[in-house]
Write a protein that holds these residues in place. Sequence first.
Motif, PDB file in Angstrom:
ATOM      1  N   SER A 148       0.829  -1.212   0.000  1.00 22.70           N
ATOM      2  CA  SER A 148       0.000   0.000   0.000  1.00 22.70           C
ATOM      3  C   SER A 148       0.861   1.259   0.000  1.00 22.70           C
ATOM      4  N   TYR A 149       1.922   1.266   0.794  1.00 21.30           N
ATOM      5  CA  TYR A 149       2.790   2.442   0.904  1.00 21.30           C
ATOM      6  C   TYR A 149       3.466   2.758  -0.428  1.00 21.30           C
ATOM      7  N   VAL A 150       4.091   1.750  -1.019  1.00 17.03           N
ATOM      8  CA  VAL A 150       4.809   1.951  -2.278  1.00 17.03           C
ATOM      9  C   VAL A 150       3.848   2.352  -3.394  1.00 17.03           C
ATOM     10  N   THR A 151       2.675   1.716  -3.453  1.00 16.13           N
ATOM     11  CA  THR A 151       1.703   2.012  -4.508  1.00 16.13           C
ATOM     12  C   THR A 151       1.151   3.430  -4.374  1.00 16.13           C
ATOM     13  N   PHE A 152       0.793   3.818  -3.151  1.00 12.53           N
ATOM     14  CA  PHE A 152       0.237   5.154  -2.935  1.00 12.53           C
ATOM     15  C   PHE A 152       1.257   6.232  -3.269  1.00 12.53           C
ATOM     16  N   ILE A 153       2.480   6.078  -2.757  1.00 11.12           N
ATOM     17  CA  ILE A 153       3.510   7.081  -2.999  1.00 11.12           C
ATOM     18  C   ILE A 153       3.809   7.203  -4.486  1.00 11.12           C
ATOM     19  N   VAL A 210      -6.706  -0.691  -5.970  1.00 11.47           N
ATOM     20  CA  VAL A 210      -7.979  -0.020  -6.246  1.00 11.47           C
ATOM     21  C   VAL A 210      -8.086   1.275  -5.449  1.00 11.47           C
ATOM     22  N   ILE A 211      -7.753   1.221  -4.154  1.00  7.55           N
ATOM     23  CA  ILE A 211      -7.824   2.410  -3.300  1.00  7.55           C
ATOM     24  C   ILE A 211      -6.854   3.486  -3.790  1.00  7.55           C
ATOM     25  N   PHE A 256      -7.850   7.131  -5.085  1.00  3.78           N
ATOM     26  CA  PHE A 256      -7.230   8.305  -4.474  1.00  3.78           C
ATOM     27  C   PHE A 256      -6.625   9.210  -5.544  1.00  3.78           C
ATOM     28  N   MET A 257      -5.983   8.591  -6.532  1.00  4.85           N
ATOM     29  CA  MET A 257      -5.404   9.357  -7.634  1.00  4.85           C
ATOM     30  C   MET A 257      -6.481  10.092  -8.417  1.00  4.85           C
TER      31      MET A 257
END
Length: 218
Positions: free
Chosen positions: A41-46, A125-126, A130-131
């Motif tokens: 989640s961290y790597v994908t969101f950043i 997906v999240i 968010f993007m």
Amino acid sequence: MIGLLIKDIKLLKNQKTFFMMLIIFAFFFLFINNNPIFVVSYVTFISCLFVVSSISYDEYNNSNAFLLTLPVTRKEYTIEKYVFGFLIGIIAWILSTMLSTVYSYIYIQDFQLVDWLASCLTMLVIALLFMSVVIPVQLKFGQTKGNVAMILSMASIAVIGFVGLKLAEWMGIDVFKLIGSLSTIGSVGLLGIIIVFVIICLAISYRISLQIMRKKEF
């Protein structure tokens, strides 16, 4: 649009140090806290948020005015931001999921591959949802005001979700039971619904961003 993609990818080269810190922190947290889903989640969101940096670079010293003198339309510019964010996010998600899956398979007892991949897909997906909120907000308000607008947007979404749940409860609708019933359509059907939902959200976000770019003055 290919030229814009090349420009944004080349800009990423200026952030090598940040990439290294991101990788080091992800591996550190993985081995210290034994929480591989956080790494995904961290790597994908950043990574998805790198699109915000690219928009900020374009706004620096009013560089957008120069970009739009080139054979680039506002529509192409808008599409490129979504393509760039999607590509970076997907690549980061695939790499982090592969590494975390190997780690989980080796170090976690009773590792369930299907449940794990479902959790990883949920994180993607999240991140994409968010993007879809971040891009139009960034295009509309810029870096400084965009941070405040983003917080207000997230708070508004939370309030709408809470009010929606309370309204459904008042109408006698069990939302969580309804969500649970989706499992009866099978994993393939559920995956199809999720993909369609994400596409619809991104399409709406794109239309909003395109309208913002068409009305924006540089």
